[in-house]
Write a protein that holds these residues in place. Sequence first.
Motif, short mmCIF file in Angstrom:
data_model
loop_
_atom_site.label_atom_id
_atom_site.label_comp_id
_atom_site.label_asym_id
_atom_site.label_seq_id
_atom_site.Cartn_x
_atom_site.Cartn_y
_atom_site.Cartn_z
N ARG A 10 0.85 -1.19 0.00
CA ARG A 10 0.00 0.00 0.00
C ARG A 10 0.89 1.24 0.00
O ARG A 10 1.94 1.27 0.65
CB ARG A 10 -0.93 0.02 1.22
CG ARG A 10 -1.94 -1.11 1.25
CD ARG A 10 -2.89 -0.92 2.41
NE ARG A 10 -3.71 0.28 2.22
CZ ARG A 10 -4.25 0.98 3.23
NH1 ARG A 10 -4.00 0.64 4.48
NH2 ARG A 10 -4.99 2.05 2.98
N PHE A 11 0.45 2.25 -0.73
CA PHE A 11 1.21 3.48 -0.83
C PHE A 11 0.31 4.67 -0.51
O PHE A 11 -0.92 4.60 -0.65
CB PHE A 11 1.80 3.64 -2.24
CG PHE A 11 2.74 2.53 -2.61
CD1 PHE A 11 4.04 2.53 -2.14
CD2 PHE A 11 2.33 1.49 -3.43
CE1 PHE A 11 4.91 1.51 -2.47
CE2 PHE A 11 3.19 0.46 -3.76
CZ PHE A 11 4.49 0.46 -3.28
N PHE A 12 0.96 5.77 -0.10
CA PHE A 12 0.23 6.96 0.31
C PHE A 12 0.95 8.18 -0.27
O PHE A 12 2.17 8.19 -0.42
CB PHE A 12 0.18 7.06 1.84
CG PHE A 12 -0.48 5.89 2.48
CD1 PHE A 12 -1.81 5.93 2.84
CD2 PHE A 12 0.23 4.72 2.71
CE1 PHE A 12 -2.43 4.84 3.42
CE2 PHE A 12 -0.38 3.61 3.28
CZ PHE A 12 -1.71 3.68 3.64
N VAL A 13 0.17 9.21 -0.59
CA VAL A 13 0.74 10.48 -1.06
C VAL A 13 0.93 11.38 0.16
O VAL A 13 0.03 11.55 0.98
CB VAL A 13 -0.19 11.15 -2.09
CG1 VAL A 13 0.35 12.54 -2.46
CG2 VAL A 13 -0.30 10.28 -3.34
N LEU A 14 2.14 11.93 0.27
CA LEU A 14 2.50 12.78 1.40
C LEU A 14 2.41 14.25 0.99
O LEU A 14 3.03 14.67 0.00
CB LEU A 14 3.92 12.46 1.87
CG LEU A 14 4.55 13.41 2.91
CD1 LEU A 14 3.74 13.44 4.20
CD2 LEU A 14 5.99 13.03 3.18
N GLY A 174 11.44 -0.70 -2.63
CA GLY A 174 11.43 -0.72 -1.17
C GLY A 174 11.68 0.59 -0.47
O GLY A 174 11.73 0.63 0.77
N GLU A 175 11.85 1.70 -1.20
CA GLU A 175 12.07 2.99 -0.54
C GLU A 175 10.83 3.37 0.27
O GLU A 175 9.70 3.10 -0.12
CB GLU A 175 12.35 4.08 -1.57
CG GLU A 175 13.50 3.79 -2.51
CD GLU A 175 13.04 3.16 -3.81
OE1 GLU A 175 11.95 2.53 -3.82
OE2 GLU A 175 13.76 3.31 -4.82
N ASP A 176 11.06 4.05 1.40
CA ASP A 176 9.94 4.47 2.24
C ASP A 176 9.36 5.81 1.83
O ASP A 176 8.22 6.13 2.18
CB ASP A 176 10.38 4.51 3.71
CG ASP A 176 10.64 3.11 4.25
OD1 ASP A 176 9.70 2.29 4.24
OD2 ASP A 176 11.79 2.83 4.65
N ILE A 177 10.13 6.61 1.13
CA ILE A 177 9.63 7.87 0.56
C ILE A 177 10.34 8.09 -0.76
O ILE A 177 11.56 7.92 -0.85
CB ILE A 177 9.83 9.06 1.54
CG1 ILE A 177 9.35 10.37 0.90
CG2 ILE A 177 11.26 9.17 2.02
CD1 ILE A 177 9.27 11.54 1.90
N PHE A 178 9.57 8.41 -1.80
CA PHE A 178 10.17 8.50 -3.13
C PHE A 178 9.26 9.30 -4.06
O PHE A 178 8.08 9.54 -3.76
CB PHE A 178 10.39 7.10 -3.72
CG PHE A 178 9.14 6.26 -3.82
CD1 PHE A 178 8.38 6.23 -4.99
CD2 PHE A 178 8.70 5.51 -2.74
CE1 PHE A 178 7.22 5.47 -5.07
CE2 PHE A 178 7.55 4.74 -2.82
CZ PHE A 178 6.80 4.72 -3.98
N ARG A 179 9.84 9.70 -5.18
CA ARG A 179 9.10 10.33 -6.27
C ARG A 179 9.04 9.32 -7.42
O ARG A 179 10.07 8.90 -7.92
CB ARG A 179 9.77 11.63 -6.71
CG ARG A 179 9.80 12.69 -5.64
CD ARG A 179 10.52 13.95 -6.07
NE ARG A 179 11.95 13.77 -6.21
CZ ARG A 179 12.61 13.75 -7.35
NH1 ARG A 179 11.96 13.88 -8.51
NH2 ARG A 179 13.92 13.59 -7.38
N VAL A 188 5.45 10.04 -2.70
CA VAL A 188 4.74 8.80 -2.35
C VAL A 188 5.51 8.11 -1.25
O VAL A 188 6.75 8.09 -1.26
CB VAL A 188 4.58 7.89 -3.59
CG1 VAL A 188 3.90 6.58 -3.22
CG2 VAL A 188 3.79 8.61 -4.68
N VAL A 189 4.80 7.53 -0.28
CA VAL A 189 5.45 6.86 0.84
C VAL A 189 4.87 5.47 1.03
O VAL A 189 3.77 5.15 0.59
CB VAL A 189 5.32 7.67 2.15
CG1 VAL A 189 5.90 9.06 1.98
CG2 VAL A 189 3.87 7.75 2.61
N SER A 190 5.66 4.64 1.72
CA SER A 190 5.26 3.27 2.01
C SER A 190 4.31 3.23 3.22
O SER A 190 4.17 4.20 3.96
CB SER A 190 6.49 2.43 2.31
OG SER A 190 7.10 2.87 3.52
#
Length: 228
Positions: A10-14, A174-179, A188-190
Amino acid sequence: MEFEAPTSPRFFVLEEGILRSRYDVDVDTVDPVNHGDAPRCPRCGAFVGLLKWLPPYRVELELHGKELGDFIKNSAYELLISERLAEAFRAEGLTGLEGFHPVEVLRVRCMRKRPRQPISVPRYSVVSTCYGRAAVDTMLTRVRTTRPITCLECRSTTINAIHGIVLEPGTWQGEDIFRPRGLPGTLVVSERFKDFVERHGFTNMRLTPAEQYVKDPSNLGPAPLPTA
């Protein structure tokens, strides 16, 4: 014994907190402001980021809310994060941010009624966000664009509206925060990052499930899903 199939990540927009919230703040960089080159796609040469902010890191803050939070979005590419957020991020082994350079806050301008107590100013660091390998699924992400995607590496195009973000399976590393590729201006974040934020109670951070994220300033509506 029942077998449970693995679920998709699941991913989320920060984003920053809601406009005019308790932590609402604007950032102004202070001269001299130095910049390095902007990153480009290695295949087509399109820009996939802004000019990189170089030292000295000096800012003035305009506080529209009541206090300063843990997270200030200078841009999607460079963030200001509080010392406690930076320390917890590194201590827990999260990934996707780099730099962690101290920021000098020269002044905080209170744009509302002057508070009775002095504003507490956290120590901030500037961090750069990772441009990941995760790629937007061009078939399922409902975005309206002005031109078709021609480069499958960066998936660069001009986007006018976003109604949900879906990442292509197997591209996230696997990055926890990325573009992500295809939306380099979106953070986008994990799910691990979301749990991290909620557990520590970090402030001025808004997390929206990626598939529910909407950005449509001109009210164009979602793009139609492709037909079989």
